[in-house]
Design an enzyme around this catalytic site. Structure first.
Site, PDB file in Angstrom:
ATOM      1  N   ARG A  79       0.829  -1.197   0.022  1.00 43.58           N
ATOM      2  CA  ARG A  79       0.005  -0.075   0.198  1.00 43.58           C
ATOM      3  C   ARG A  79       0.716   1.213  -0.030  1.00 43.58           C
ATOM      4  NH1 ARG A  79      -4.516   0.136   4.630  1.00 43.58           N
ATOM      5  NH2 ARG A  79      -2.861   0.610   5.693  1.00 43.58           N
ATOM      6  N   LYS A 182      -2.768   6.251   0.975  1.00 40.67           N
ATOM      7  CA  LYS A 182      -2.823   6.672   2.193  1.00 40.67           C
ATOM      8  C   LYS A 182      -1.708   8.035   2.561  1.00 40.67           C
ATOM      9  CE  LYS A 182      -2.918   4.638   6.807  1.00 40.67           C
ATOM     10  NZ  LYS A 182      -4.414   4.380   7.011  1.00 40.67           N
ATOM     11  N   GLU A 218     -16.131   6.707   3.015  1.00 45.37           N
ATOM     12  CA  GLU A 218     -15.396   6.580   4.259  1.00 45.37           C
ATOM     13  C   GLU A 218     -15.776   6.917   5.500  1.00 45.37           C
ATOM     14  OE1 GLU A 218     -11.690   4.565   4.606  1.00 45.37           O
ATOM     15  OE2 GLU A 218     -11.712   5.544   3.035  1.00 45.37           O
TER      16      GLU A 218
HETATM   17  C1  LIG Z   1      -5.424   3.612   7.279  1.00 44.59           C
HETATM   18  C2  LIG Z   1      -6.760   3.924   6.891  1.00 44.59           C
HETATM   19  C3  LIG Z   1      -7.926   2.951   7.003  1.00 44.59           C
HETATM   20  C4  LIG Z   1      -7.518   1.741   7.852  1.00 44.59           C
HETATM   21  O1  LIG Z   1      -6.733   0.827   7.040  1.00 44.59           O
HETATM   22  P1  LIG Z   1      -6.240  -0.545   7.798  1.00 44.59           P
HETATM   23  O2  LIG Z   1      -5.111  -1.206   7.064  1.00 44.59           O
HETATM   24  O3  LIG Z   1      -7.023  -1.212   8.295  1.00 44.59           O
HETATM   25  O4  LIG Z   1      -5.355   0.163   9.325  1.00 44.59           O
HETATM   26  C5  LIG Z   1      -9.099   3.247   6.676  1.00 44.59           C
HETATM   27  N1  LIG Z   1      -9.493   4.537   6.018  1.00 44.59           N
HETATM   28  C6  LIG Z   1      -8.563   5.419   5.796  1.00 44.59           C
HETATM   29  C7  LIG Z   1      -8.723   6.621   5.301  1.00 44.59           C
HETATM   30  C8  LIG Z   1      -7.101   5.112   6.273  1.00 44.59           C
HETATM   31  O5  LIG Z   1      -6.167   6.102   6.160  1.00 44.59           O
END
Ligand SMILES: *Cc1c(COP(=O)(O)O)cnc(C)c1O
Length: 338
Positions: A79, A182, A218
């Site tokens: 990721r 991210k 989200e």
């Molecule tokens: C990090 C994040 C998540 C959760 O991802 P995980 O891999 O389950 O920790 C969900 N939504 C957003 C916007 C994020 O930045």
């Protein structure tokens, strides 16, 4: 050093070491170990001006057998590579990502919360543009680092239903924007709406798809899921960050005979779910008790007895069981660090 493991906040606490690696002249250097909490940074670094910044969030767990476990690190590495590609940064190779995790966890062993406290060591990988530019273009130098900090549960209330506010006046991300990676910019874009939600007493806000304002997107900094008719339903959208927790919950749902659907989820479908929740590494599952939609004045209610629903509890126990080593790991999600 005396840490009150049972009352750890979800916040920053200094530890002994962090690890860093610089990308210069088209290649990654050696992994460095440091005790400094500061980064020497050029004032024209692209991370400061143009948002060339991506991060990850993961945890190291102490088992009852006193072994340290990390969870699906390859997914986090992959990721972060996608995030790097998405905002034109140097990609951190998997081997470097892995070496950095193992090194930083081993160096900070004494900060890993003991088994049974519900706490864990949070790992924060960070990738930033460090090269100086004034024109809008990608940097030629980058810093990849990981720091760690022991954390308690994300929500002080613990595994208890919380209330959410539907957010119609702000978007976190656009359909063809950066919601699927991210990067810090998405978080900056969410702060005003999140704070407005907090001021009104909500744990978080639920964003809708930016194009039609019709579908759930989200759930604050977490993914959304709903349960009905023995089915786990989670939104499919190009502006949602693919959560590794959500992906794991989908697999575990299948294992216990629950169907899984990943598809657009219209807001009015909220009325038909038996259970809804948010999911992510920080809290694993945050069960949702109430969702208020200020536009329609509708309140959707779940968990009327004040407790999380049975499917959420079951999935939560299964996933945390694997992470802490109490349950078998049939998918090879765990690596033992030591
Ligand atoms: C990090 C994040 C998540 C959760 O991802 P995980 O891999 O389950 O920790 C969900 N939504 C957003 C916007 C994020 O930045």
């Amino acid at each position: 050093m005396k840490i009150d493991w049972k009352n750890l906040p979800f916040g920053y606490m200094p530890t002994d070491y962090n690890v860093r690696c610089y990308y210069r002249g088209g290649q990654w250097g050696e992994l460095e170990i440091t005790s400094s909490e500061y980064i020497p940074l050029h004032m024209a670094a692209t991370s400061l001006h143009y948002g060339q910044e991506a991060f990850e969030g993961m945890k190291a767990y102490m088992g009852q057998d006193r072994k340290i476990r990390i969870f699906r690190w390859q997914d986090n590495a992959g990721r972060m590579a996608n995030s790097a590609i998405g905002i034109k940064m140097a990609v951190v190779p998997d081997e470097l990502f892995h070496k950095a995790i193992i090194t930083v966890v081993n160096l900070n062993k004494k900060y890993i919360p003991p088994y049974g406290t519900g706490a864990a060591l949070y790992l924060r990988p960070l990738l930033i543009g460090t090269g100086a530019e004034v024109g809008v273009k990608p940097a030629s130098e980058y810093l990849f680092m990981i720091f760690v900090t022991p954390v308690g549960p994300y929500f002080k209330e613990g595994f208890k239903p919380m209330n959410m506010l539907i957010c119609r006046s702000f978007d976190r991300a656009a359909p063809m924007g950066t919601g699927h990676i991210k990067v810090g910019g998405n978080y900056a874009a969410s702060l005003v709406s999140l704070e407005k939600g907090h001021e009104q007493g909500y744990a978080s806000v639920i964003y809708l798809d930016a194009r039609e304002k019709k579908y759930i997107d989200e759930c604050g900094p977490a993914n959304f899921f709903g349960i009905k008719n023995n089915t786990y339903i989670t939104p499919d959208s190009s502006s949602i960050l693919p959560s590794i927790t959500n992906k794991s919950l989908m697999t575990l749902a299948g294992d216990i005979g629950i169907k899984v659907e990943k598809r657009p989820v219209p807001v009015d479908e909220l009325a038909s779910f038996d259970e809804v929740g948010a999911c992510g590494t920080a809290a694993v599952i945050s069960p949702i008790g109430k969702i208020f939609d200020p536009d329609t004045n509708i309140t959707y209610e779940y968990c009327k007895d004040g407790n999380p629903g049975p499917v959420s509890v079951n999935l939560y126990n299964k996933l945390t069981g694997i992470q802490y080593g109490d349950e078998p790991d049939p998918y090879g999600w765990i690596e033992i660090v030591d």
